[in-house]
Write an enzyme that holds these catalytic residues in place. Structure first.
Site, PDB file in Angstrom:
ATOM      1  N   ASN A 170       1.028  -0.969   0.360  1.00  0.00           N
ATOM      2  CA  ASN A 170       0.086  -0.063   0.134  1.00  0.00           C
ATOM      3  C   ASN A 170       0.947   1.676  -0.289  1.00  0.00           C
ATOM      4  O   ASN A 170       1.439   1.644   1.163  1.00  0.00           O
ATOM      5  CB  ASN A 170      -1.259  -0.060   1.343  1.00  0.00           C
ATOM      6  CG  ASN A 170      -1.951   1.206   1.170  1.00  0.00           C
ATOM      7  OD1 ASN A 170      -1.735   2.199   0.841  1.00  0.00           O
ATOM      8  ND2 ASN A 170      -2.284   1.293   1.897  1.00  0.00           N
ATOM      9  N   HIS A 229      -9.464   0.736   4.515  1.00  0.00           N
ATOM     10  CA  HIS A 229      -8.514   0.732   5.233  1.00  0.00           C
ATOM     11  C   HIS A 229      -8.631   1.933   6.344  1.00  0.00           C
ATOM     12  O   HIS A 229      -9.305   2.836   6.125  1.00  0.00           O
ATOM     13  CB  HIS A 229      -7.325   1.710   4.347  1.00  0.00           C
ATOM     14  CG  HIS A 229      -5.905   1.807   4.848  1.00  0.00           C
ATOM     15  ND1 HIS A 229      -5.228   2.467   5.678  1.00  0.00           N
ATOM     16  CD2 HIS A 229      -4.657   0.746   4.562  1.00  0.00           C
ATOM     17  CE1 HIS A 229      -3.881   2.515   6.252  1.00  0.00           C
ATOM     18  NE2 HIS A 229      -3.783   1.144   5.506  1.00  0.00           N
ATOM     19  N   GLU A 253      -7.237   4.168   8.000  1.00  0.00           N
ATOM     20  CA  GLU A 253      -6.677   5.812   7.621  1.00  0.00           C
ATOM     21  C   GLU A 253      -8.519   6.044   6.836  1.00  0.00           C
ATOM     22  O   GLU A 253      -8.687   7.637   6.946  1.00  0.00           O
ATOM     23  CB  GLU A 253      -5.334   5.476   6.506  1.00  0.00           C
ATOM     24  CG  GLU A 253      -4.392   5.126   7.746  1.00  0.00           C
ATOM     25  CD  GLU A 253      -3.266   5.507   6.385  1.00  0.00           C
ATOM     26  OE1 GLU A 253      -3.675   5.308   5.044  1.00  0.00           O
ATOM     27  OE2 GLU A 253      -2.454   4.438   7.335  1.00  0.00           O
ATOM     28  N   GLU A 267      -5.633  -5.363  10.451  1.00  0.00           N
ATOM     29  CA  GLU A 267      -4.406  -4.806  10.615  1.00  0.00           C
ATOM     30  C   GLU A 267      -4.941  -3.873  12.026  1.00  0.00           C
ATOM     31  O   GLU A 267      -5.982  -3.200  11.175  1.00  0.00           O
ATOM     32  CB  GLU A 267      -4.692  -3.324   8.872  1.00  0.00           C
ATOM     33  CG  GLU A 267      -4.271  -4.090   7.598  1.00  0.00           C
ATOM     34  CD  GLU A 267      -3.887  -2.779   6.849  1.00  0.00           C
ATOM     35  OE1 GLU A 267      -2.779  -3.298   6.366  1.00  0.00           O
ATOM     36  OE2 GLU A 267      -4.576  -2.102   6.615  1.00  0.00           O
ATOM     37  N   GLY A 308       2.177   1.820  10.545  1.00  0.00           N
ATOM     38  CA  GLY A 308       2.816   2.565  10.824  1.00  0.00           C
ATOM     39  C   GLY A 308       3.868   3.229  12.200  1.00  0.00           C
ATOM     40  O   GLY A 308       4.336   4.169  11.822  1.00  0.00           O
ATOM     41  N   SER A 354       2.916  -2.825  10.282  1.00  0.00           N
ATOM     42  CA  SER A 354       4.378  -2.972  10.561  1.00  0.00           C
ATOM     43  C   SER A 354       5.282  -3.749  10.231  1.00  0.00           C
ATOM     44  O   SER A 354       6.148  -4.163  10.941  1.00  0.00           O
ATOM     45  CB  SER A 354       4.902  -2.547  12.149  1.00  0.00           C
ATOM     46  OG  SER A 354       4.377  -1.245  12.360  1.00  0.00           O
TER      47      SER A 354
HETATM   48  C1  PEP Z   1      -1.524  -0.290   5.791  1.00  0.00           C
HETATM   49  O1  PEP Z   1      -1.338   0.977   6.244  1.00  0.00           O
HETATM   50  O2  PEP Z   1      -1.846  -0.731   5.704  1.00  0.00           O
HETATM   51  C2  PEP Z   1      -0.191  -0.783   6.606  1.00  0.00           C
HETATM   52  C3  PEP Z   1       0.057  -2.263   7.172  1.00  0.00           C
HETATM   53  O3  PEP Z   1       1.154  -0.132   6.672  1.00  0.00           O
HETATM   54  P1  PEP Z   1       2.689  -0.402   7.532  1.00  0.00           P
HETATM   55  O4  PEP Z   1       3.012  -1.470   7.635  1.00  0.00           O
HETATM   56  O5  PEP Z   1       3.124   0.750   7.135  1.00  0.00           O
HETATM   57  O6  PEP Z   1       2.120  -0.351   9.027  1.00  0.00           O
END
Ligand code: PEP
Length: 251
Positions: free
Chosen positions: A10, A96, A98, A168, A174, A214
């Site tokens: 992503n 997502h 966000e 997630e 993040g 992450s």
């Molecule tokens: C994401 O935004 O879907 C995500 C998993 O971000 P990160 O890997 O940076 O934690």
């Protein structure tokens, strides 16, 4: 088992078109033909150019990062399912955290997007996951179960076959903090269980369930070793070709 594996990046609101093309090219050159499906979730302006690149390589696909739930009309700045389908975009990331946090998206709306994407022949990557306070209170399974129920349970079993789920945990996105392999496995098994109860064992067994939060080259293998973790949805670490190539090879 292998038909359900996937590693998706992503890119979020990162990379210019030239940078995105370089990144995709570098990853595909480094990895060659991957043993798993690889998906690039790219900014809208790059959907067609990255699609043209991935079309030349086996097992690489493109995802949009969002989509509107209406067919068309006065929705400034939005893209419809038909627009994505017209340029043969394979997947769309929906729900997502966000989008939920910054744009107020909730499961009812996300469910409408999921249905629209499927009707247009685009496979949704449906994101779910709990916030830290929910995890600390021990309510994570309840909350994730509700997210899935509200957004996916009105689908037919036939439609469910084309849905990818990305678990997630918001506290891991993040932040550099990753769910332990055991925490990921526990939630993925729970999710597969509720999919089985609603849609049947065969569909649950074929459903791709990705872990996101992450994922890095150093932790991908131990996460992907878990029996119900079919791969990853990767944010930050998908922007570095070498690192993302390592993550792909860990699957
Ligand atoms: C994401 O935004 O879907 C995500 C998993 O971000 P990160 O890997 O940076 O934690």
């Amino acid at each position: 088992m292998s038909s359900r594996t996937m590693v998706a990046g992503n890119w979020k609101m990162n990379t210019t078109p030239a940078e995105g093309e370089r990144l995709a090219q570098d990853i595909m050159e480094t990895v060659g033909t991957p043993a798993t499906k690889v998906v690039f979730g790219v900014p809208s302006i790059q959907l067609m150019s990255i699609k043209a690149l991935t079309d030349k390589h086996e097992n690489y696909f493109v995802a949009a990062q969002n989509m509107h739930h209406e067919d068309g009309g006065a929705y400034t700045g939005e893209l419809s399912a038909a627009m994505l389908a017209a340029v043969e975009i394979d997947y769309v990331i929906l729900g997502h955290s966000e989008r939920r946090d910054y744009f107020g998206e909730e499961d009812g709306l996300i469910g409408m997007k999921v249905a629209k994407a499927l009707a247009a022949g685009i496979k949704p990557i449906y994101c779910c996951g709990e916030k830290l306070d929910i995890r600390e209170a021990g309510n994570h399974e309840h909350v994730v179960g509700k997210q899935i129920e509200q957004a996916l349970f009105s689908l037919s079993p036939q439609q469910m076959k084309d849905v990818v789920i990305a678990y997630e945990p918001v506290w891991a996105i993040g932040t550099g903090v990753t769910a332990s392999p055991e925490q990921a496995q526990q939630m993925h098994a729970f999710i597969r269980g509720i999919i089985a109860r609603q849609f049947g064992d065969a569909i649950a067994e074929d459903t791709t369930i990705l872990y996101g939060g992450s994922v890095k080259p150093g932790n991908a293998a131990e996460l992907f070793e878990q029996p119900d973790v079919d791969g990853g949805l990767v944010g930050g670490a998908s922007l570095k070709a070498d690192g993302f190539a390592e993550i792909i090879k860990a699957r």
